[in-house]
Design an enzyme around this catalytic site. Structure first.
Site, PDB file in Angstrom:
ATOM      1  N   ARG A 101      11.310   0.417  -3.599  1.00 29.96           N
ATOM      2  CA  ARG A 101      10.256   0.177  -4.592  1.00 29.96           C
ATOM      3  C   ARG A 101      10.160   1.438  -5.443  1.00 29.96           C
ATOM      4  NH1 ARG A 101       4.966  -3.220  -3.481  1.00 29.96           N
ATOM      5  NH2 ARG A 101       5.406  -3.671  -5.668  1.00 29.96           N
ATOM      6  N   ASN A 114      -1.067   1.839 -11.226  1.00 28.14           N
ATOM      7  CA  ASN A 114      -1.648   1.036 -10.151  1.00 28.14           C
ATOM      8  C   ASN A 114      -1.382  -0.438 -10.430  1.00 28.14           C
ATOM      9  OD1 ASN A 114      -3.166   0.966  -7.659  1.00 28.14           O
ATOM     10  ND2 ASN A 114      -4.836   0.059  -8.809  1.00 28.14           N
ATOM     11  N   LYS A 115      -1.822  -1.278  -9.524  1.00 26.33           N
ATOM     12  CA  LYS A 115      -1.562  -2.713  -9.612  1.00 26.33           C
ATOM     13  C   LYS A 115      -1.932  -3.260 -10.986  1.00 26.33           C
ATOM     14  CE  LYS A 115      -0.049  -4.539  -6.964  1.00 26.33           C
ATOM     15  NZ  LYS A 115       1.429  -4.691  -6.835  1.00 26.33           N
ATOM     16  N   GLY A 167       0.842  -1.179   0.000  1.00 24.82           N
ATOM     17  CA  GLY A 167       0.000   0.000   0.000  1.00 24.82           C
ATOM     18  C   GLY A 167       0.878   1.229   0.000  1.00 24.82           C
ATOM     19  N   ALA A 168       0.692   2.095  -1.003  1.00 29.74           N
ATOM     20  CA  ALA A 168       1.589   3.238  -1.164  1.00 29.74           C
ATOM     21  C   ALA A 168       1.693   4.110   0.089  1.00 29.74           C
ATOM     22  CB  ALA A 168       1.153   4.066  -2.378  1.00 29.74           C
ATOM     23  N   ASP A 223      -0.786   4.007  -7.088  1.00 31.17           N
ATOM     24  CA  ASP A 223       0.566   4.187  -6.575  1.00 31.17           C
ATOM     25  C   ASP A 223       1.174   5.495  -7.052  1.00 31.17           C
ATOM     26  OD1 ASP A 223       1.854   1.477  -5.243  1.00 31.17           O
ATOM     27  OD2 ASP A 223       0.117   1.096  -6.505  1.00 31.17           O
TER      28      ASP A 223
END
Length: 337
Positions: A81, A235-236, A48-49, A225
């Site tokens: 990351r 995003n994912k 989770g960002a 993100d």
């Protein structure tokens, strides 16, 4: 059941919820060195960002307490990351807290990290309140990945909206993409909503189109993100597919984006670095080999959803509508450079 925090400071060390152990067990890691925090971020013990940014801030505190070289710590944490801009934002906040003094003020850094975590709690609640205002009575919401409380320092973002909609009697049902390859939807989102008594169903990622075609989805809500200056969204992996299918069926596609995820220094999605992760995340599930021996693997952790597919951004400032470049440029965001 009360949800555990994503992390908590315990006097001289950081207690970090190991999300890899969920839903089987609630386990807190005891971290005393910044290198351990960097490893927890890169190995996805914390996800989770916003939660990643908070953990990194406490990593700086650990470096200062240990007398480590802070420049090395900042570089190591920043590299843990590459896609989530919250990480850079949090580290910049910590650098600002150091001031221009040659000496390291551990107390000031500790206060800065604690303030950052408290602020996230307040800001996510504001974001959630704005998000709930978009949902009608009896709504059915589709969600991708995991954006709940343990992904932030507060109540969560997109999943927080879903939980709040249930608490206020608005939600009929939540659909949760399992989110391959790390299964954040099945393992984390379903666990959180289960703890809160929210009615939900886990689906394979590829089932979302059929679900929408059958008229079972009223809105799609995801986190992010990073949001670039023009409104493109990192995003994912799988988010882009979901946005395309939602557009094809006339279903609103909302992105929950705290201000710390908005990156006006990045012109568009093409300029965002997409993290690629180990092949074993795809070839193995819970340690079991599920792929043909020798199969080649490509494992991008994120994708880019173009701004024109986003119905609106849900932020702590309110719900933002196009034109995104102009609207995002006017937000009172901190400098992220």
């Amino acid at each position: 059941m009360t949800l555990p925090p994503s992390c908590r400071w315990s006097g001289d060390h950081l207690e970090l919820l190991d999300q890899r152990q969920l839903p089987g067990a609630v386990v807190f890691m005891q971290l005393r060195r910044w290198q351990q925090v960097a490893e927890a971020i890169s190995s996805m013990a914390v996800r989770g960002a916003p939660a990643i940014g908070i953990a990194a801030a406490w990593g700086v505190v650990l470096a200062a307490r240990s007398g480590d070289d802070l420049l090395t710590a900042f570089r190591g944490l920043r590299a843990s990351r590459p896609t989530a801009v919250n990480l850079r934002w949090a580290l910049n906040r910590m650098q600002a807290a150091m001031g221009s003094s040659a000496s390291v003020d551990v107390e000031a850094l500790t206060d800065a990290a604690a303030a950052l975590q408290r602020e996230d709690c307040v800001l996510t609640q504001r974001l959630v309140d704005h998000g709930v205002s978009l949902l009608a009575q009896g709504c059915r919401v589709l969600h991708h990945c995991h954006t709940g409380a343990i992904a932030t320092g507060g109540v969560g973002t997109a999943l927080g909206v879903i939980a709040a909609a249930h608490a206020r009697g608005l939600l009929r049902h939540a659909w949760l993409d399992e989110t391959r390859p790390r299964l954040q939807g099945a393992a984390l989102s379903a666990w959180e909503l289960g703890c809160l008594g929210v009615p939900c169903t886990v689906i394979v990622d590829g089932a979302s189109g059929l679900l929408m075609r059958r008229g079972e989805v009223d809105a799609v809500m995801v986190g992010c993100d990073r949001v670039s200056a023009n409104g493109d969204v990192a995003n994912k992996i799988g988010t882009y597919n979901l946005a395309l299918v939602a557009r094809a069926h006339g279903i609103p596609f909302y992105v929950c984006a705290p201000g710390s995820s908005i990156d006006r220094a990045t012109v568009d999605g093409e300029a965002i670095t997409i993290e690629e992760r180990d092949a074993e995340e795809i070839t193995h599930v819970r340690g079991m080999d599920v792929a043909a021996p020798g199969a080649q693997v490509w494992n991008p952790a994120f994708d880019i959803t173009p701004a024109h597919l986003v119905t609106g951004f849900i932020t702590e400032f309110g719900v933002l509508r196009p034109p995104y470049r102009e609207v995002l440029s006017e937000l009172p965001l901190p400098n992220q450079l």
